[in-house]
Design an enzyme around this catalytic site. Sequence first.
Site, short mmCIF file in Angstrom:
data_model
loop_
_atom_site.label_atom_id
_atom_site.label_comp_id
_atom_site.label_asym_id
_atom_site.label_seq_id
_atom_site.Cartn_x
_atom_site.Cartn_y
_atom_site.Cartn_z
N TYR A 144 -0.35 -23.32 6.14
CA TYR A 144 -0.44 -23.49 7.58
C TYR A 144 -1.47 -24.54 7.98
O TYR A 144 -1.46 -25.03 9.10
CB TYR A 144 -0.80 -22.16 8.26
CG TYR A 144 0.28 -21.10 8.17
CD1 TYR A 144 1.60 -21.43 7.90
CD2 TYR A 144 -0.03 -19.76 8.32
CE1 TYR A 144 2.58 -20.46 7.81
CE2 TYR A 144 0.94 -18.78 8.23
CZ TYR A 144 2.24 -19.14 7.97
OH TYR A 144 3.21 -18.18 7.87
N LYS A 195 2.76 -16.64 -6.25
CA LYS A 195 3.93 -17.12 -6.99
C LYS A 195 3.46 -18.04 -8.11
O LYS A 195 3.75 -19.24 -8.15
CB LYS A 195 4.89 -17.84 -6.05
CG LYS A 195 5.68 -16.90 -5.15
CD LYS A 195 6.74 -16.11 -5.90
CE LYS A 195 7.90 -17.00 -6.30
NZ LYS A 195 8.93 -16.22 -7.06
N ASP A 228 7.49 -12.21 -4.14
CA ASP A 228 8.85 -11.78 -3.82
C ASP A 228 9.11 -10.38 -4.36
O ASP A 228 9.73 -9.53 -3.70
CB ASP A 228 9.90 -12.78 -4.33
CG ASP A 228 9.72 -13.15 -5.79
OD1 ASP A 228 8.66 -12.86 -6.37
OD2 ASP A 228 10.66 -13.75 -6.37
N ASP A 252 1.27 -13.32 5.79
CA ASP A 252 1.94 -13.28 7.08
C ASP A 252 3.23 -12.47 6.97
O ASP A 252 3.51 -11.59 7.79
CB ASP A 252 2.24 -14.71 7.52
CG ASP A 252 2.66 -14.82 8.98
OD1 ASP A 252 2.78 -13.78 9.65
OD2 ASP A 252 2.85 -15.96 9.45
N ASP A 256 3.74 -8.14 7.97
CA ASP A 256 4.73 -7.77 8.98
C ASP A 256 5.75 -6.79 8.41
O ASP A 256 6.20 -5.86 9.10
CB ASP A 256 5.45 -9.01 9.52
CG ASP A 256 4.65 -9.73 10.59
OD1 ASP A 256 3.54 -9.26 10.92
OD2 ASP A 256 5.10 -10.77 11.09
#
Length: 371
Positions: A144, A195, A228, A252, A256
Site C-alpha cells: 500500500y 507467501k 492463502d 487487511d 476482515d
Amino acid sequence: MAANKKLLFLPGDGIGPEVMRQVRRVIDWMDRKRKITFDVSEGLVGGAAIEAHGVPLSDATLAEALAVDAVMLGAVGGPKWDNPSDYTKRPEAGLLTLRKELGLFANLRPAVVFDALVDASTLKADVIRGLDILIVRELTGGVYFGEPRGITDIGNGERRGVNTQVYTTSEIRRVARVAFELARKRGNKLCSMEKANVMESGLLWRQEVTKLHGEEFQDVELSHMYADNGAMQLLKNPKQFDVIVTDNLFGDILSDEAAMMTGSLGMLPSASLGAPDANGHRKALYEPVHGSAPDIAGRDLANPCATLLSFAMCLRYSFNLDEDAKLIERSIQNVLGGGMRTADIMAPGMARCSTTVMGDSILRELDKLAS
C-alpha cells in the site's frame, strides 16, 4: 482526584458521536465507582473537520493527538464527502494522517465470538464457539505504500498498473515483536503468515520473524503458514490460532475474514500501536471496525459494543488497567447473554434496544460486577 490519563476523543461522522457518547458514560462511571479519572478532550476528524476547518484533520487536532496518552476515534466518512476533487480532502485522509504522524505500525484486530452470538455467524456453531484470536497487521509498509507505484501509458492502447510490495528488516521485526509480546500474555502461540514460497518480501518476512524468535522469544511457540492456506484454515479450524502476525495486504484481507466469522462488525474493536518511547509508552489509537453508517446516524440505533470494547483495549494496552478492561468485556457479554440486542445483531426471541438502552444495560451490569 487529579487526572493523569489523557485521552483525545475524535467522534467523527455518522454514528461516531452516538457510540462515543456511551464511552463517555463508562468513563464517568469509572470516575464515580472505580476512582479512575481521565482527562478527556475532544476534537474533529473526517467530514466534521472538513465542515469546520476545510481539512479532514487540523494541525491543532494533530498536535493534541501527539500530546495525549491515547486517541479514541468513532468513525469517519459519508456520502456528502465521497467525491472530492482533491483526494487529501476525503474524510479518510484524516485517519491516515493520524496513523502516519503517530507512527502507528501495528494494527490489532481481535476476533472474539461471544457465547450469546454464536448463532449470528455463518459458520457452524461448533467451529466458532469460544473463538478468541488476535490478528496483528503491519499497518504502514508493504504494497500500500511501496514505491514505485502508479498507472502509466505504455503505448498501443496499453496501460500498466504498478504497486510495489516492499519490507525492511526493521519494519518486520518491530511488528513481530509486538505480536510475540501479545502472544506471551495470551496463549503463548504465534503464527506468522506470508507467501515465502513466491515472494521475496515474504521470504524475508519469514527469515526475520524466525531470527527474532530465536533471539528474544524462544518461550513462545512459533509457526509459519502461507497466507492463502491461512485464509482457508481460518474458516476450517479457526481455534487452532491464538495470535496471527502478517503484513499489510494479507492482514487487511485476513482480519476482515476473521471479522465476519463473528457475525457482526458492530461487535469488533481495534487498536493501532506505535513504537514504545523511553518510558515504554506507545502512541495508540482505538476505534471500532464498523464504519460511519450514515443511513442510521442520529437515530439511536447503532451498536455501541465495538466502541466500548475498543475502550477496553485502550484500558488494557495504554493504561495497564486489565481488570477494568475485563469488567467492560464481561458486562457486555452478560448483557448479550440476557437477550439485549441492537438491530445489527437482532435475533428471534431477543429484546431489540436502542444505542442508549444498550448503554444503560451495560452500566447496570457494571454496577453489579463491581459491587
